[in-house]
Design an enzyme around this catalytic site. Structure first.
Site, PDB file in Angstrom:
ATOM      1  N   ARG A  71      13.396  48.956 -55.157  1.00 48.03           N
ATOM      2  CA  ARG A  71      12.088  49.333 -55.690  1.00 48.03           C
ATOM      3  C   ARG A  71      12.200  50.504 -56.237  1.00 48.03           C
ATOM      4  O   ARG A  71      13.064  51.320 -56.234  1.00 48.03           O
ATOM      5  CB  ARG A  71      11.205  49.662 -54.424  1.00 48.03           C
ATOM      6  N   PRO A  72      11.330  50.815 -57.317  1.00 51.69           N
ATOM      7  CA  PRO A  72      11.392  52.121 -58.059  1.00 51.69           C
ATOM      8  C   PRO A  72      11.069  53.262 -57.377  1.00 51.69           C
ATOM      9  O   PRO A  72      10.276  53.142 -56.250  1.00 51.69           O
ATOM     10  CB  PRO A  72      10.258  51.627 -59.502  1.00 51.69           C
ATOM     11  N   SER A  73      11.650  54.195 -57.555  1.00 53.46           N
ATOM     12  CA  SER A  73      11.399  55.422 -56.696  1.00 53.46           C
ATOM     13  C   SER A  73      10.194  56.031 -57.237  1.00 53.46           C
ATOM     14  O   SER A  73       9.686  55.861 -58.399  1.00 53.46           O
ATOM     15  CB  SER A  73      12.635  56.639 -57.131  1.00 53.46           C
ATOM     16  N   GLY A  74       9.273  56.660 -56.509  1.00 56.53           N
ATOM     17  CA  GLY A  74       7.973  57.468 -56.552  1.00 56.53           C
ATOM     18  C   GLY A  74       8.085  58.647 -57.055  1.00 56.53           C
ATOM     19  O   GLY A  74       7.209  59.193 -57.788  1.00 56.53           O
ATOM     20  N   THR A  75       9.262  59.129 -57.169  1.00 54.69           N
ATOM     21  CA  THR A  75       9.348  60.673 -57.881  1.00 54.69           C
ATOM     22  C   THR A  75      10.375  60.972 -58.619  1.00 54.69           C
ATOM     23  O   THR A  75      10.303  61.918 -59.537  1.00 54.69           O
ATOM     24  CB  THR A  75       9.950  61.262 -56.358  1.00 54.69           C
ATOM     25  N   ARG A  89      15.583  52.296 -55.953  1.00 56.85           N
ATOM     26  CA  ARG A  89      16.141  52.743 -54.458  1.00 56.85           C
ATOM     27  C   ARG A  89      16.440  50.961 -53.922  1.00 56.85           C
ATOM     28  O   ARG A  89      16.131  50.124 -54.002  1.00 56.85           O
ATOM     29  CB  ARG A  89      15.185  53.017 -53.492  1.00 56.85           C
ATOM     30  N   ALA A 138      10.093  53.137 -40.253  1.00 57.63           N
ATOM     31  CA  ALA A 138      11.703  53.404 -39.861  1.00 57.63           C
ATOM     32  C   ALA A 138      12.052  54.840 -39.666  1.00 57.63           C
ATOM     33  O   ALA A 138      12.808  55.408 -38.757  1.00 57.63           O
ATOM     34  CB  ALA A 138      12.747  52.725 -40.357  1.00 57.63           C
ATOM     35  N   ASN A 139      11.379  55.814 -40.510  1.00 59.44           N
ATOM     36  CA  ASN A 139      11.796  57.008 -40.465  1.00 59.44           C
ATOM     37  C   ASN A 139      11.071  57.907 -39.465  1.00 59.44           C
ATOM     38  O   ASN A 139      11.141  59.059 -39.333  1.00 59.44           O
ATOM     39  CB  ASN A 139      11.265  57.665 -41.844  1.00 59.44           C
ATOM     40  N   SER A 180       6.917  68.847 -45.484  1.00 55.58           N
ATOM     41  CA  SER A 180       7.167  67.774 -44.733  1.00 55.58           C
ATOM     42  C   SER A 180       8.832  68.174 -44.466  1.00 55.58           C
ATOM     43  O   SER A 180       9.542  69.048 -44.031  1.00 55.58           O
ATOM     44  CB  SER A 180       6.888  66.345 -45.068  1.00 55.58           C
TER      45      SER A 180
END
Length: 689
Positions: free
Chosen positions: A639-643, A648, A500-501, A153
C-alpha cells in the site's frame, strides 16, 4: 439553577431544578431518593443521612470541586468568547505573524489518518489556522462543542501535530476535513481570510439568525507533554478566541480524554445509559466505578464460576506494570492507582490489581525504545528508564503510546522469553467475552449483530480464530483509525475494532441499548447469581467503561484486566488461544507513491496492472513450498504510504523464513514495477524459524 447528580455504581440520574427557599428545596429532597447536592454542608443541612451516600458534588460549570471518589480539584481554564470575530485587520495581523513555512514536505500541510503531524517548528501557521477552523466547525454544528488535541502520538519527541474532534467525540467529518486542509494551505493572510469568509457565509446560511451573527462557538483544547505543545496550544486558543469562540483549555491530558470531554459536553448526543461526565475528574470516576462494577460481577456478587472455581486473581496478575512511554499516560494512570486504593479500602470490590507505573515524562525520551509503538513493531520489551522498577515482576505488563490511545500487553515467561499480545489478541479476547455474555441472555444470537473490524495488517491466525472459534463476523477495512471506526459503527450493533498496533475500542449502537432495556425488564427479580442476570450486569457497564469516542489505552487496559480476572486467566493462557503467523513489515522508496493504488480495504493492488498478478504468484509459490493444508495461507500486500513517497510491504507465512522471503520478493517487485528509488532492496536474512 444548580445541577444535582446521583450515581450508584454505573447508574446516573441528572436533575436541574430551581429553588427559592429551603422549604421548597426540602420538598424536592423528599421526592427524589439518594439525591446529592452542591456541597457537603448544604447536603447535611437538608438531610444529614444523605451525607453518607455515594455522592458526587459538582458545580454549575461542570468542574468537580469535591468528591468522595476523586483526588483533588481538576479544573480546566475557561477563556470566554465574545461570540463574534475580531475585525479583519486584527485577524490579518495574527495570520501574518505566522506565515506558512516554505520548507513544508510536498509544499503543503496534509491531514493524515490521525490529523496533521510534522516537526514542531513547521506547525505554528497550521495551528493558527486550525484555531480559526475549530471555532467555525463549532458554529457549523449550531454551537455544539468540538475539540483540538495537540499531540504527535507515538512519533519522536521533536514532532508534534493536531487531532480534531467532532461534536460526537469522534474523528472530524470527512467533508470538513477537506475544509481544514484547504484552510491550512490557503496561502497568505489575505487569501486565508477569503476562505474564512466563505465558510462564515456558508454557516450563516445554514444557521440563520435575526442579527446576522454566527451561532455560539465552543472549542475544547488539550495537549500532551511535549515541551512545544504548550506554545502551540496557546496559538490555537488565541486564534479560536479571535473568532469569538469560548475555549475550554484542559491542559495536559491524553488524546482519549480530550475526545471524552467533547463527547460528554454534547450531552444530547450521549446514550442515556452512560453517565455524563464532562471533565477530567468525571473521566476517572466513570471509568473506575464501571470497572469496579464489572469486577464485582465476578466477586462478592457472583460467588463462584459456573465450573465451581472461586473467583480470584492469579499471583502472576496481582501487579500490573504499566509502561507510560515517558508520556501523558503515566501521569494520568497514577490517578487510577489512588482511586483503586480507596475502592479497595471500602472492601466491596475484589480483584483490584496493584498498579505500578514506569517511564514517566522526564524519565527518558518520549516513545524512544519504549511504549506501544516500539514494543509492537520491534516485538521487544520496552526500555525501563524509571529506577523504581528494579524488583517488579514482568509477568503482567502493558505499554501505552505517547498520547495514551494505544495499548499492548506483554510478559516474560519463566525462561525469560518475551511474549507480545497486540491489538489482534485484544480484539479476540474482547469480542469473545461480549459474545459469550450476549448468548447467556440471547442463546440464539439473533437480537444483536456483533462483529470485529480488522485491517489488512491483522494477523491471519486471528482472523481465522474469530471466524471459526468465536464465530463472529469479520470485516476488513482500510488502514487508519477513521476507517475502522466508521466500519464498526456502520456494520454492527456491537462493533469491536483493534488495529494490530493496539488502537481500538468497542462501539455500541442503538439496538444494543434496546436489547439491554428489554433484558433488564425481563430479568428483573431473578436471583443475582442467575447467569443471565450476571451477563446483563456485565454488559450494562461496558458502554461506560469503554470509551465510545476513540481508542483509549487506559479504558482498554481496565477492560482487558477485568475480563482476564473474570475468566481466571493470566497472560500466558490468553496468549495460547492461537499462535500468530510470523510476519515481516518493510517499505520501499519510490519516485511517486500515487502510481500505486489498491482496492477499498488495501488487500490487493489495482495499479500498476502487473503488480497484483506478480504478488499473487509469489504467494502461491510460498504456499506450495510450505505445503500447509489446514490453517492460514501465506499472504502479502502493498500500500502507498500516507506521509512519504514510499510503498509499505506486509508479508506473513507459516515460518519466519517464509515471511522474510515473501516480503523480500514483494519489495523487489515493487521496486521493479513502481519506479523504485536507489538500488534494489536486499533480501532479508533470518535465522528464526
Amino acid at each position: 439553577h444548580i445541577i444535582i447528580r446521583y450515581h450508584k455504581f454505573q447508574t446516573s440520574l441528572v436533575h436541574r431544578i430551581s429553588y427559592n427557599t429551603p422549604a421548597a428545596f426540602q420538598k424536592i429532597v423528599g421526592t427524589v431518593p439518594f439525591i446529592n447536592f452542591i456541597s457537603p454542608s448544604l447536603l447535611y443541612y437538608f438531610n444529614p443521612n444523605l451525607l453518607h451516600s455515594h455522592y458526587s458534588i459538582i458545580e454549575y460549570n461542570n468542574t468537580i470541586s469535591e468528591s468522595s471518589t476523586t483526588m483533588s480539584k481538576i479544573t480546566p481554564k475557561i477563556h470566554p468568547g465574545s461570540g463574534q470575530p475580531l475585525p479583519p485587520s486584527q485577524l490579518t495581523s495574527l495570520l501574518s505573524a505566522h506565515p506558512i513555512p516554505p520548507s513544508l514536505p510536498q509544499g503543503k500541510y496534509s491531514y493524515g489518518t490521525a490529523g496533521f503531524r510534522l516537526p514542531a517548528p513547521l506547525l505554528p501557521a497550521c495551528f493558527v489556522r486550525m484555531g480559526i477552523f475549530s471555532a467555525l466547525r463549532s458554529a457549523s454544528l449550531g454551537g455544539e462543542h468540538v475539540g483540538v488535541m495537540i499531540t504527535a502520538s507515538h512519533n519522536p519527541e521533536g514532532d508534534n501535530g493536531m487531532k480534531l474532534a467532532d461534536s460526537n467525540g469522534g474523528m472530524l467529518d470527512a467533508q470538513w476535513e477537506e475544509h481544514a486542509v484547504s484552510l491550512a494551505n490557503a496561502g497568505d493572510a489575505k487569501q486565508t481570510l477569503v476562505y474564512v469568509d466563505t465558510l462564515v457565509q456558508y454557516i450563516k446560511g445554514q444557521h440563520p439568525r435575526e442579527d446576522g451573527t454566527l451561532p455560539r462557538m465552543v472549542v475544547h483544547v488539550g495537549r500532551d507533554t511535549r515541551s512545544h505543545s504548550l506554545p502551540l496550544a496557546t496559538l490555537v486558543v488565541r486564534a479560536a478566541q479571535a473568532m469569538g469562540a469560548t475555549v475550554i483549555d484542559h491542559g495536559e491530558v491524553s488524546t482519549p480524554m480530550l475526545h471524552h470531554f467533547v463527547m460528554h459536553a454534547n450531552g444530547h448526543l450521549l446514550p442515556s445509559i452512560i453517565p455524563q461526565r464532562c471533565n477530567e475528574s468525571g473521566y476517572y470516576e466513570i471509568m473506575a466505578l464501571s470497572y469496579a462494577s464489572l469486577l464485582r460481577t465476578g466477586g462478592l456478587d457472583a460467588g463462584t464460576a459456573a465450573d465451581g472455581r472461586q473467583y480470584s486473581r492469579r499471583d502472576t496478575m496481582k501487579t500490573l506494570l504499566i509502561d507510560g512511554a515517558c508520556g501523558i499516560g503515566a501521569l494520568k494512570i497514577d490517578k487510577f492507582r489512588r482511586l483503586f486504593g480507596r475502592l479497595g479500602a471500602e472492601g466491596c470490590t475484589p480483584g483490584l490489581p496493584n498498579l505500578h507505573t514506569v517511564n514517566f515524562p522526564g524519565d527518558g525520551p518520549l516513545n524512544e525504545n519504549c511504549g506501544a509503538e516500539f514494543v509492537q513493531k520491534q516485538q521487544l520489551p520496552p526500555k525501563v528508564y524509571s529506577s523504581t522498577a528494579t524488583k517488579v515482576s514482568k509477568q503482567y505488563v502493558t505499554s501505552f503510546d505517547g498520547d495514551a490511545d494505544r495499548v499492548v500487553f506483554h510478559y516474560e515467561d519463566a525462561d525469560g522469553r518475551f511474549h507480545l499480545l497486540d491489538g489482534d489478541k485484544i480484539a479476540v479476547l474482547v469480542s469473545s467475552f461480549i459474545q459469550e455474555e450476549l448468548r447467556c441472555i440471547d442463546p440464539e444470537g439473533q437480537a444483536v449483530n456483533c462483529g470485529v473490524v480488522q485491517t489488512a495488517y491483522a494477523n491471519g491466525s486471528s482472523t481465522l480464530y474469530l471466524k471459526n472459534v468465536v464465530k463472529t463476523n469479520v470485516v476488513i477495512a482500510k488502514t487508519g483509525v477513521k476507517f475502522v471506526h466508521a466500519a464498526a459503527h456502520h456494520n454492527f450493533d456491537v462493533g469491536v475494532y483493534f488495529e494490530a498496533n493496539g488502537h481500538g475500542t468497542v462501539l455500541f449502537g442503538p439496538k444494543f441499548y434496546d436489547f439491554i432495556a428489554k433484558a433488564d425488564a425481563h430479568l428483573r427479580g431473578t436471583p443475582r447469581y442467575d447467569r443471565a442476570n450476571i451477563a446483563l450486569r456485565r454488559l450494562r457497564v461496558l458502554p461506560s467503561l469503554v470509551n465510545q469516542s476513540v481508542g483509549d489505552a487506559m479504558s482498554d487496559m481496565l477492560l482487558v484486566d477485568a475480563i482476564l480476572y473474570l475468566k481466571g486467566w493470566d497472560l500466558s493462557v490468553w496468549a495460547n488461544l492461537y499462535s500468530d503467523m510470523p510476519s515481516k513489515q518493510a517499505k520501499v522508496k519510490v519516485a511517486d507513491r500515487t502510481m500505486i493504488s489498491t482496492n477499498d480495504n488495501e488487500t490487493e493492488a489495482t495499479a500498476p496492472a502487473a503488480l497484483q498478478t506478480a504478488l499473487q504468484a509469489a504467494m502461491d509459490a510460498m504456499a506450495a513450498l510450505e505445503n500447509i493444508k489446514d490453517g492460514p495461507k501465506p499472504r502479502c500486500f502493498v500500500r502507498p504510504s500516507g506521509t512519504e513517497d514510499a510503498v509499505r510491504v506486509y508479508a506473513e507465512a507459516n515460518s519466519q523464513n517464509g515471511a522474510d522471503s515473501l516480503a523480500s520478493e514483494a519489495m523487489m517487485l515493487v521496486h521493479k514495477l513502481c519506479r523504485g528509488v536507489g538500488a534494489p532492496p536486499q533480501p532479508f536474512i533470518s535465522n528464526r524459524l
